[in-house]
Write a protein that holds these residues in place. Structure first.
Motif, mmCIF file in Angstrom:
data_model
loop_
_atom_site.group_PDB
_atom_site.id
_atom_site.type_symbol
_atom_site.label_atom_id
_atom_site.label_comp_id
_atom_site.label_asym_id
_atom_site.label_seq_id
_atom_site.Cartn_x
_atom_site.Cartn_y
_atom_site.Cartn_z
ATOM 1 N N UNK A 121 -18.256 -17.969 -25.706
ATOM 2 C CA UNK A 121 -17.429 -16.904 -26.285
ATOM 3 C C UNK A 121 -16.892 -16.057 -25.135
ATOM 4 N N UNK A 122 -15.599 -15.748 -25.182
ATOM 5 C CA UNK A 122 -14.959 -14.838 -24.238
ATOM 6 C C UNK A 122 -14.222 -13.756 -25.010
ATOM 7 N N UNK A 123 -13.965 -12.628 -24.347
ATOM 8 C CA UNK A 123 -13.128 -11.568 -24.925
ATOM 9 C C UNK A 123 -12.092 -11.159 -23.888
ATOM 10 N N UNK A 124 -10.997 -10.601 -24.352
ATOM 11 C CA UNK A 124 -9.896 -10.232 -23.451
ATOM 12 C C UNK A 124 -10.373 -9.212 -22.423
ATOM 13 N N UNK A 125 -10.111 -9.498 -21.151
ATOM 14 C CA UNK A 125 -10.640 -8.672 -20.078
ATOM 15 C C UNK A 125 -9.994 -7.310 -19.962
ATOM 16 N N UNK A 126 -8.736 -7.196 -20.407
ATOM 17 C CA UNK A 126 -8.035 -5.922 -20.241
ATOM 18 C C UNK A 126 -8.414 -4.905 -21.309
ATOM 19 N N UNK A 127 -9.111 -5.349 -22.333
ATOM 20 C CA UNK A 127 -9.495 -4.458 -23.428
ATOM 21 C C UNK A 127 -10.944 -3.998 -23.264
ATOM 22 N N UNK A 128 -11.285 -2.929 -23.985
ATOM 23 C CA UNK A 128 -12.580 -2.294 -23.782
ATOM 24 C C UNK A 128 -13.639 -2.887 -24.711
ATOM 25 N N UNK A 129 -14.027 -4.098 -24.382
ATOM 26 C CA UNK A 129 -15.079 -4.772 -25.123
ATOM 27 C C UNK A 129 -16.433 -4.465 -24.481
ATOM 28 N N UNK A 130 -17.422 -4.276 -25.284
ATOM 29 C CA UNK A 130 -18.809 -4.186 -24.828
ATOM 30 C C UNK A 130 -19.573 -5.368 -25.426
ATOM 31 N N UNK B 289 -11.977 -15.493 -27.696
ATOM 32 C CA UNK B 289 -11.840 -16.933 -27.466
ATOM 33 C C UNK B 289 -13.218 -17.559 -27.629
ATOM 34 N N UNK B 290 -13.327 -18.574 -28.478
ATOM 35 C CA UNK B 290 -14.636 -19.172 -28.730
ATOM 36 C C UNK B 290 -14.465 -20.647 -29.048
ATOM 37 N N UNK B 291 -15.510 -21.424 -28.794
ATOM 38 C CA UNK B 291 -15.440 -22.816 -29.186
ATOM 39 C C UNK B 291 -16.325 -23.718 -28.352
ATOM 40 N N UNK B 292 -16.071 -25.015 -28.514
ATOM 41 C CA UNK B 292 -16.754 -26.076 -27.795
ATOM 42 C C UNK B 292 -15.865 -26.457 -26.618
ATOM 43 N N UNK B 293 -16.219 -25.972 -25.429
ATOM 44 C CA UNK B 293 -15.395 -26.200 -24.237
ATOM 45 C C UNK B 293 -15.684 -27.558 -23.607
ATOM 46 N N UNK B 294 -16.759 -28.199 -24.032
ATOM 47 C CA UNK B 294 -17.135 -29.517 -23.518
ATOM 48 C C UNK B 294 -17.220 -29.539 -21.998
#
Length: 320
Positions: free
Chosen positions: A256-265, A211-216
């Motif tokens: 930028x965010x990544x899905x919490x349930x997956x194994x992102x580093x 998830x990425x973008x301009x959250x304002x």
């Protein structure tokens, strides 16, 4: 932050090369090497005679950039300049906000298509609304093939809004990229309602997501908290976290965010101080996604040994 009709912005006077690029590149190389060592420490090679398992670790280089329909702070519309900035960042996938499609103010050019051509990337465009004979919205550029495009309609604010979601064809399976550009006014009622709709969409996904973008919105707000409850923030690692405005940076609005349930580093996240091409700074995130072990004919294969050779298991998410 907002479209041309929403606010007037000051003009910047500097045409310098982004100041953080060289330092950021050095940090990214060091952090990537550390990530490789950590992944290697957890890896077990397949026993002799067994076929090598499929790659289970992918590196993702992600950029989010509000391009202000290509208009720099010198008020000149220059997509080639935007493309030069993006090319230097060498991303796998790019979330772009404030993108025009055949709009009069930007020369009636299909900006997403043109940037895709300049960068050799696939593109998807999602429209917020009709504007000046064309459409105004957002885009995603990707080196991975785009399997499907899903514009998610959000509650209207001061302008109509969507979230643009695309499913990408990555080596270990699909990944969903979601691009957002929320309402901008001080009262966060519209913005939070839009964020809630995006959160429900994220919760429905079965794929890993970015998830990425301009959250304002600022970091310590209920909008950002909503996403931290369900996802992992790729938090900026440098002292300079502000992304707006390019001529007087004083607010952090792009994330930028990544899905919490997956194994992102999260390996590194950097704000690139490009002071002319747009009113926002680009944000670059270097990520690693470790997939679940791949089942072979005889048993579940262990994670392959990680090395600098892509054939050994750590692969770039999108082929060059």
């Amino acid at each position: 932050m907002r479209s041309e009709g929403d606010m007037m912005l000051r003009t910047a006077f500097s045409h310098q090369v982004p100041r953080s690029r060289r330092a950021a590149a050095s940090r990214i190389r060091a952090a990537r090497f550390l990530a490789l060592l950590l992944l290697t420490a957890c890896a077990r090679p397949a026993p002799p005679g067994e076929p090598a398992p499929a790659p289970v670790a992918e590196t993702w280089r992600v950029v989010t950039y509000n391009i202000r329909h290509g208009a720099g702070l010198d008020e000149r519309i220059d997509l080639e300049r935007i493309a030069r900035v993006l090319r230097s960042l060498d991303a796998d996938v790019i979330a772009l906000q404030e993108v025009d499609s055949v709009v009069r103010r930007s020369g009636r050019e299909d900006q997403a298509k043109r940037l895709g051509e300049l960068l050799g990337m696939n593109h998807a465009f999602g429209a917020f609304m009709d504007y000046q004979g064309g459409r105004y919205g957002m885009a995603i550029l990707s080196r991975c093939a785009i399997r499907r495009v899903n514009p998610v309609r959000l509650p209207d604010g001061n302008e109509p809004r969507i979230a643009l979601a695309v499913e990408l064809d990555a080596p270990g399976g699909p990944v969903t990229m979601v691009n957002v550009h929320f309402d901008w006014v001080a009262d966060d009622g519209y913005r939070f309602a839009q964020a809630q709709r995006v959160a429900r969409f994220l919760d429905s996904l079965s794929t890993p997501y970015i998830l990425a973008g301009d959250f304002n919105d600022r970091p310590h707000t209920r909008t950002l908290s909503l996403f931290r409850e369900r996802a992992r923030e790729a938090a900026k690692m440098g002292e300079q976290r502000f992304t707006f405005s390019a001529d007087d940076p004083n607010r952090e609005l792009d994330y930028v965010f990544v899905s919490g349930k997956d194994r992102w580093r999260v390996v590194d996240v950097d704000v690139v101080e490009e002071t002319v091409a747009s009113d926002h700074f680009p944000v670059v995130a270097e990520l690693v996604l470790r997939r679940a072990p791949v089942r072979t004919g005889r048993r579940v294969a262990a994670a392959p040994r990680v090395a600098s050779d892509p054939a050994a298991g750590l692969v770039r998410a999108c082929a060059r």
